[in-house]
Each structure stands twice: as structure tokens, then as C-alpha cells.
Design a protein around this motif. Structure first.
Motif, PDB file in Angstrom:
ATOM      1  N   VAL A   1      -4.964   3.219  -9.908  1.00 37.79           N
ATOM      2  CA  VAL A   1      -4.568   2.376  -8.772  1.00 37.79           C
ATOM      3  C   VAL A   1      -3.903   3.218  -7.678  1.00 37.79           C
ATOM      4  CG1 VAL A   1      -3.056   0.495  -8.049  1.00 37.79           C
ATOM      5  CG2 VAL A   1      -4.371   0.279 -10.162  1.00 37.79           C
ATOM      6  N   ILE A   2      -3.029   4.119  -8.072  1.00 37.59           N
ATOM      7  CA  ILE A   2      -2.342   4.974  -7.102  1.00 37.59           C
ATOM      8  C   ILE A   2      -3.348   5.859  -6.373  1.00 37.59           C
ATOM      9  CG2 ILE A   2      -0.724   6.910  -6.863  1.00 37.59           C
ATOM     10  CD1 ILE A   2       0.817   5.660  -9.274  1.00 37.59           C
ATOM     11  N   ARG A   3      -4.264   6.465  -7.110  1.00 39.01           N
ATOM     12  CA  ARG A   3      -5.255   7.348  -6.496  1.00 39.01           C
ATOM     13  C   ARG A   3      -6.154   6.584  -5.522  1.00 39.01           C
ATOM     14  NH1 ARG A   3      -7.180   9.558 -10.837  1.00 39.01           N
ATOM     15  NH2 ARG A   3      -8.807   7.990 -11.177  1.00 39.01           N
ATOM     16  N   SER A   4      -6.590   5.400  -5.927  1.00 39.70           N
ATOM     17  CA  SER A   4      -7.459   4.583  -5.071  1.00 39.70           C
ATOM     18  C   SER A   4      -6.749   4.203  -3.778  1.00 39.70           C
ATOM     19  CB  SER A   4      -7.883   3.322  -5.828  1.00 39.70           C
ATOM     20  OG  SER A   4      -8.644   2.468  -5.001  1.00 39.70           O
ATOM     21  N   THR A   5      -5.480   3.827  -3.880  1.00 41.82           N
ATOM     22  CA  THR A   5      -4.707   3.441  -2.694  1.00 41.82           C
ATOM     23  C   THR A   5      -4.496   4.636  -1.771  1.00 41.82           C
ATOM     24  OG1 THR A   5      -3.579   1.733  -3.994  1.00 41.82           O
ATOM     25  CG2 THR A   5      -2.573   2.363  -1.904  1.00 41.82           C
ATOM     26  N   ARG A   6      -4.238   5.791  -2.346  1.00 40.40           N
ATOM     27  CA  ARG A   6      -4.061   6.997  -1.527  1.00 40.40           C
ATOM     28  C   ARG A   6      -5.350   7.347  -0.781  1.00 40.40           C
ATOM     29  NH1 ARG A   6      -0.579  10.717  -5.868  1.00 40.40           N
ATOM     30  NH2 ARG A   6       1.444   9.701  -5.472  1.00 40.40           N
ATOM     31  N   TRP A   7      -6.471   7.232  -1.448  1.00 37.60           N
ATOM     32  CA  TRP A   7      -7.748   7.477  -0.785  1.00 37.60           C
ATOM     33  C   TRP A   7      -7.954   6.508   0.374  1.00 37.60           C
ATOM     34  CZ3 TRP A   7     -10.989  11.337  -0.516  1.00 37.60           C
ATOM     35  CH2 TRP A   7     -11.075  12.260  -1.559  1.00 37.60           C
ATOM     36  N   GLN A   8      -7.629   5.251   0.157  1.00 35.50           N
ATOM     37  CA  GLN A   8      -7.804   4.250   1.203  1.00 35.50           C
ATOM     38  C   GLN A   8      -6.924   4.554   2.408  1.00 35.50           C
ATOM     39  OE1 GLN A   8      -7.724   0.246  -0.196  1.00 35.50           O
ATOM     40  NE2 GLN A   8      -7.713  -0.658   1.832  1.00 35.50           N
ATOM     41  N   LEU A   9      -5.654   4.850   2.179  1.00 31.76           N
ATOM     42  CA  LEU A   9      -4.764   5.189   3.284  1.00 31.76           C
ATOM     43  C   LEU A   9      -5.215   6.477   3.968  1.00 31.76           C
ATOM     44  CD1 LEU A   9      -1.220   4.309   1.869  1.00 31.76           C
ATOM     45  CD2 LEU A   9      -2.698   2.946   3.351  1.00 31.76           C
ATOM     46  N   GLY A  10      -5.816   7.366   3.187  1.00 32.78           N
ATOM     47  CA  GLY A  10      -6.341   8.595   3.767  1.00 32.78           C
ATOM     48  C   GLY A  10      -7.487   8.336   4.741  1.00 32.78           C
ATOM     49  N   VAL A  11      -8.337   7.380   4.415  1.00 31.44           N
ATOM     50  CA  VAL A  11      -9.428   7.003   5.324  1.00 31.44           C
ATOM     51  C   VAL A  11      -8.859   6.449   6.626  1.00 31.44           C
ATOM     52  CG1 VAL A  11     -11.393   5.455   5.673  1.00 31.44           C
ATOM     53  CG2 VAL A  11     -11.083   6.609   3.468  1.00 31.44           C
ATOM     54  N   TYR A  12      -7.852   5.572   6.524  1.00 25.77           N
ATOM     55  CA  TYR A  12      -7.230   5.031   7.736  1.00 25.77           C
ATOM     56  C   TYR A  12      -6.600   6.159   8.562  1.00 25.77           C
ATOM     57  CZ  TYR A  12      -7.567   0.500   5.325  1.00 25.77           C
ATOM     58  OH  TYR A  12      -8.023  -0.625   4.683  1.00 25.77           O
ATOM     59  N   ALA A  13      -5.932   7.081   7.877  1.00 24.73           N
ATOM     60  CA  ALA A  13      -5.307   8.196   8.585  1.00 24.73           C
ATOM     61  C   ALA A  13      -6.356   9.038   9.301  1.00 24.73           C
ATOM     62  CB  ALA A  13      -4.505   9.064   7.605  1.00 24.73           C
ATOM     63  N   GLY A  14      -7.496   9.235   8.648  1.00 22.56           N
ATOM     64  CA  GLY A  14      -8.580   9.984   9.278  1.00 22.56           C
ATOM     65  C   GLY A  14      -9.116   9.278  10.509  1.00 22.56           C
ATOM     66  N   ALA A  15      -9.266   7.946  10.419  1.00 28.46           N
ATOM     67  CA  ALA A  15      -9.761   7.172  11.563  1.00 28.46           C
ATOM     68  C   ALA A  15      -8.768   7.232  12.725  1.00 28.46           C
ATOM     69  CB  ALA A  15      -9.998   5.726  11.143  1.00 28.46           C
ATOM     70  N   ILE A  16      -7.487   7.181  12.414  1.00 27.80           N
ATOM     71  CA  ILE A  16      -6.460   7.289  13.460  1.00 27.80           C
ATOM     72  C   ILE A  16      -6.503   8.673  14.097  1.00 27.80           C
ATOM     73  CG2 ILE A  16      -3.973   7.337  13.883  1.00 27.80           C
ATOM     74  CD1 ILE A  16      -3.702   5.212  11.658  1.00 27.80           C
ATOM     75  N   ALA A  17      -6.667   9.695  13.263  1.00 21.24           N
ATOM     76  CA  ALA A  17      -6.707  11.068  13.767  1.00 21.24           C
ATOM     77  C   ALA A  17      -7.896  11.272  14.705  1.00 21.24           C
ATOM     78  CB  ALA A  17      -6.776  12.052  12.597  1.00 21.24           C
ATOM     79  N   ILE A  18      -9.045  10.716  14.359  1.00 19.15           N
ATOM     80  CA  ILE A  18     -10.228  10.832  15.221  1.00 19.15           C
ATOM     81  C   ILE A  18      -9.977  10.137  16.548  1.00 19.15           C
ATOM     82  CG2 ILE A  18     -12.631  10.112  15.476  1.00 19.15           C
ATOM     83  CD1 ILE A  18     -12.939  10.526  12.438  1.00 19.15           C
TER      84      ILE A  18
ATOM     85  N   HIS B   1       0.826  -1.205   0.000  1.00 18.89           N
ATOM     86  CA  HIS B   1       0.000   0.000   0.000  1.00 18.89           C
ATOM     87  C   HIS B   1       0.862   1.257   0.000  1.00 18.89           C
ATOM     88  CE1 HIS B   1      -3.305  -2.623   0.442  1.00 18.89           C
ATOM     89  NE2 HIS B   1      -4.102  -1.849   1.186  1.00 18.89           N
ATOM     90  N   ILE B   2       1.903   1.258   0.816  1.00 20.57           N
ATOM     91  CA  ILE B   2       2.771   2.438   0.902  1.00 20.57           C
ATOM     92  C   ILE B   2       3.506   2.666  -0.416  1.00 20.57           C
ATOM     93  CG2 ILE B   2       4.825   3.387   2.013  1.00 20.57           C
ATOM     94  CD1 ILE B   2       3.881   2.078   4.624  1.00 20.57           C
ATOM     95  N   ARG B   3       4.042   1.608  -0.988  1.00 20.02           N
ATOM     96  CA  ARG B   3       4.791   1.739  -2.248  1.00 20.02           C
ATOM     97  C   ARG B   3       3.890   2.268  -3.354  1.00 20.02           C
ATOM     98  NH1 ARG B   3       7.155  -2.725  -4.726  1.00 20.02           N
ATOM     99  NH2 ARG B   3       8.605  -1.288  -5.698  1.00 20.02           N
ATOM    100  N   ILE B   4       2.675   1.725  -3.433  1.00 17.98           N
ATOM    101  CA  ILE B   4       1.773   2.167  -4.491  1.00 17.98           C
ATOM    102  C   ILE B   4       1.348   3.615  -4.258  1.00 17.98           C
ATOM    103  CG2 ILE B   4      -0.512   1.811  -5.508  1.00 17.98           C
ATOM    104  CD1 ILE B   4      -0.081  -1.209  -4.933  1.00 17.98           C
ATOM    105  N   ALA B   5       1.067   3.970  -3.001  1.00 18.67           N
ATOM    106  CA  ALA B   5       0.692   5.351  -2.686  1.00 18.67           C
ATOM    107  C   ALA B   5       1.800   6.334  -3.054  1.00 18.67           C
ATOM    108  CB  ALA B   5       0.347   5.475  -1.200  1.00 18.67           C
ATOM    109  N   LEU B   6       3.040   5.865  -3.002  1.00 17.94           N
ATOM    110  CA  LEU B   6       4.183   6.703  -3.386  1.00 17.94           C
ATOM    111  C   LEU B   6       4.428   6.690  -4.896  1.00 17.94           C
ATOM    112  CD1 LEU B   6       6.687   5.802  -0.515  1.00 17.94           C
ATOM    113  CD2 LEU B   6       5.379   7.933  -0.785  1.00 17.94           C
ATOM    114  N   GLY B   7       3.593   5.943  -5.620  1.00 22.06           N
ATOM    115  CA  GLY B   7       3.708   5.898  -7.074  1.00 22.06           C
ATOM    116  C   GLY B   7       4.673   4.864  -7.602  1.00 22.06           C
ATOM    117  N   GLN B   8       5.109   3.954  -6.742  1.00 21.39           N
ATOM    118  CA  GLN B   8       6.083   2.939  -7.150  1.00 21.39           C
ATOM    119  C   GLN B   8       5.348   1.670  -7.608  1.00 21.39           C
ATOM    120  OE1 GLN B   8       8.679   2.438  -3.754  1.00 21.39           O
ATOM    121  NE2 GLN B   8       9.159   4.615  -3.647  1.00 21.39           N
ATOM    122  N   VAL B   9       4.912   1.662  -8.861  1.00 19.69           N
ATOM    123  CA  VAL B   9       4.113   0.541  -9.380  1.00 19.69           C
ATOM    124  C   VAL B   9       4.840  -0.248 -10.458  1.00 19.69           C
ATOM    125  CG1 VAL B   9       1.909   1.655  -8.835  1.00 19.69           C
ATOM    126  CG2 VAL B   9       2.996   2.093 -11.041  1.00 19.69           C
ATOM    127  N   GLU B  10       6.099   0.090 -10.699  1.00 20.54           N
ATOM    128  CA  GLU B  10       6.824  -0.563 -11.800  1.00 20.54           C
ATOM    129  C   GLU B  10       7.013  -2.056 -11.576  1.00 20.54           C
ATOM    130  OE1 GLU B  10       7.881   2.042 -10.110  1.00 20.54           O
ATOM    131  OE2 GLU B  10       7.626   3.691 -11.559  1.00 20.54           O
TER     132      GLU B  10
END
Length: 320
Positions: free
Chosen positions: A191-208, A169-178
Motif C-alpha cells: 500500500v505504501i509503495r503504491s501510494t508513493r508511485w501515485q504521488l510520484g506521477v502527480y509530482a511528475g505532471a506538476i514538474a512538466i 495519501h501523504i500519511r500513507i506515503a510517509l509510512g504512517q498506516v497504523e
């Protein structure tokens, strides 16, 4: 029907005559009788699954100190979350619902709960279907096949899965899909955008959780999923482990006959050989299709305990 629902046999390279003939077992007319997608059946099943998660999660939340209730509730809640892998998998095939937008939305949300990204998984899994059990081409064969008790327990623990998912997830969010050749260049941004959105949801849940000074993210997602993963690994090991290492769809995938509660939470994925033979068949007609096809499969086993006993007995001899 969506082009993603079924992998056509002509996509397979070096297919054997057996494999080609396997897809001819059902006539087009017979296959169409099993290919009926249904919004209502999919939604009823999804609501049932989410209800089990909600009720077991509630029991887990209110029974601190009463471990006779809390521990079984945690196990069911955790497995319910991990088993959201099943509707994610079905939604990626766009078969559980007649509406493809609904298929995609449910797949993404189910992946969010089970720590899969459905956008990435669509391309990964399509390659798995095209090259099932073909060495060097099936991406699932990069997963560890246990050859001793230590490796079996390591796979079962889910630790390798967690490492793979976090790193991926981290590698893809950083754009490393080669390093993922199954993702076409035209799909990389998606794929990169979808993964970033997903990690963003987790980050939001952690922040709450941090903002209200409550360990909600840990208690109601991370810990339960950590508990549920070994159960899911126990089931998923049965799909191909110990089956033939070739492209023969009648020998390289297993059907595991199991109890109805497991079938329900896994969306009939126990009929996995049927699914690989005809990926267009939605989850709710897989049992009926199995009745028609059962005599053609090499690997049909009475229960996951039996399959895992066989795996343990064959450690050191397993291919993969």
C-alpha cells in the motif's frame, strides 16, 4: 473466480438471519449466470468512458472565451474524471475483466485519474463490504452524515473528500498506516509503495507543467476534478444515506433508478444494493440481476434528485 470478487457470508460477525437468507435468494446456478466476467465488455465500456473524457476535455481546452461551450464541457470532463472512481471500484472487486492483471491495472490507473489509490481502497472497501453499515466496524461510517443544510452542502462540495484524500495519501506515503486497521501487516509495504508511485506521477505532471510554463496540471486535472467531485458526491450520497444502520443487506443499501448516461459513466453503480448483496456480479450484468432481485429491496428510488430531496427532508433524523 478471484477470492476478492465476493465477500463470503461467513466472514460477517453477528449476522442476522435475514442477512444470511438474503444471500440465498439466488441459487448457485442462477448466480453463476450473472457472474460472467468479460474482457471485451469491460474494455468497450472503458474505451467509451475514456472517449467521453477525451472529447469533453478537448472541447474544454479549445473553447476559452466561448463559455457556452467551455462550461458544459468542463462539467462533463470533470465528472468523467471523478467518475473514474467507478472503474476503480469495479477493478478492486476484480469483476469487470476476466483477466485479473487487467483488473488491477485499470483499477490503479482509474484511481490515479480520480485521486483514489486502488491498493489502499481494496482493503478499505473489503472491510466496508464485510461490515456494511455496522457501527464501529464499517469505515465508511467515519464519513460525515449530514444533519443540517450546512453539513449537507459541505459534504456535497467535496471539500471534506479532498482533505481526507490529501491527508491520507501523504500519511500513507510517509509510512504512517497504523491508524488503518483494515490493512493487514502483510499488505502495508504494498500500500505504501503504491501510494508513493501515485504521488510520484502527480509530482511528475506538476514538474512538466512548471518546466513548460503552462498550468496544465491545474487546468486539465485539478480544476476539472474539483468541479466534478460535487456531482459524484451527489450520486454517492444515495448509496446508503437514509438506509438502515444494521447488517441487513436488503435494507441498508439503495438502488437508484437513473438515466442511461449516468448509469454508463458510473458503470451501473446505481444498482448498489444488488452489488452489496452479490459483489461477484460484474457491472454489465447488474441490470439483469436487478430484474430478478428488485422485489427484495426496501430502498428503490426513481432518480438521484428524488433521493437527495428525501435526504434534505430528513436532515437531523439521519443515522450514521
Amino acid at each position: 473466480m478471484s477470492s476478492d470478487a465476493i465477500i463470503q457470508p461467513e466472514l460477517l460477525e453477528n449476522k442476522t438471519e435475514k442477512q444470511y437468507n438474503a444471500r440465498q435468494i439466488l441459487s448457485v446456478q442462477e448466480l453463476n449466470t450473472f457472474n460472467d466476467r468479460s474482457n471485451s465488455k469491460g474494455l468497450i465500456h472503458l474505451i467509451g468512458h475514456l472517449t467521453i473524457i477525451g472529447c469533453s476535455g478537448y472541447l474544454w481546452a479549445i473553447n476559452w472565451g466561448n463559455w457556452l461551450v467551455a462550461i458544459p464541457a468542463l462539467l462533463l470532463y470533470g465528472f468523467g474524471l471523478a467518475a473514474m472512481f467507478a472503474p476503480m471500484h469495479e477493478g478492486v472487486h476484480r469483476t469487470p475483466f476476466a483477466n485479473n492483471r487487467l483488473n488491477d491495472a485499470v483499477a490503479w490507473c482509474a484511481g490515479l485519474l480520480s485521486f483514489y489509490n486502488s491498493t489502499f481502497y481494496r482493503y478499505y472497501h473489503k472491510r466496508h463490504h464485510v461490515y456494511t453499515r455496522v457501527p464501529g466496524k464499517d469505515p465508511e461510517l467515519t464519513d460525515l452524515t449530514p444533519h443540517n443544510l450546512g453539513e449537507y452542502l459541505l459534504v456535497l462540495s467535496g471539500l471534506l473528500w479532498w482533505v481526507d484524500k490529501i491527508r491520507g495519501h501523504i500519511r500513507i506515503a510517509l509510512g504512517q498506516v497504523e491508524d488503518y486497521p483494515f490493512i493487514p501487516e502483510t499488505a502495508r509495504v504494498e500500500v505504501i509503495r503504491s501510494t508513493r508511485w501515485q504521488l510520484g506521477v502527480y509530482a511528475g505532471a506538476i514538474a512538466i507543467s512548471i518546466a513548460v510554463n503552462q498550468p496544465w496540471f491545474i487546468l486539465y486535472w485539478l480544476l476539472p476534478l474539483f468541479v466534478g467531485q460535487p456531482i459524484l458526491r451527489f450520486l454517492l450520497l444515495a448509496e446508503h444515506t437514509g438506509c438502515s444502520l444494521d447488517a441487513n443487506l436488503l435494507t441498508n443499501t439503495r438502488v437508484t433508478l437513473t438515466l442511461w448516461p449516468v448509469q454508463f459513466l458510473m458503470w451501473n453503480m446505481s444498482f448498489h444494493a444488488v452489488h452489496h448483496l452479490y459483489p461477484s456480479i460484474p457491472f454489465h450484468t447488474l441490470p439483469k440481476a436487478y430484474e430478478k432481485l428488485s422485489s427484495h429491496f426496501t430502498h428503490v428510488d426513481p432518480g438521484y434528485i428524488k433521493v437527495n430531496r428525501d435526504i434534505l427532508a430528513q436532515l437531523g433524523q439521519l443515522e450514521g
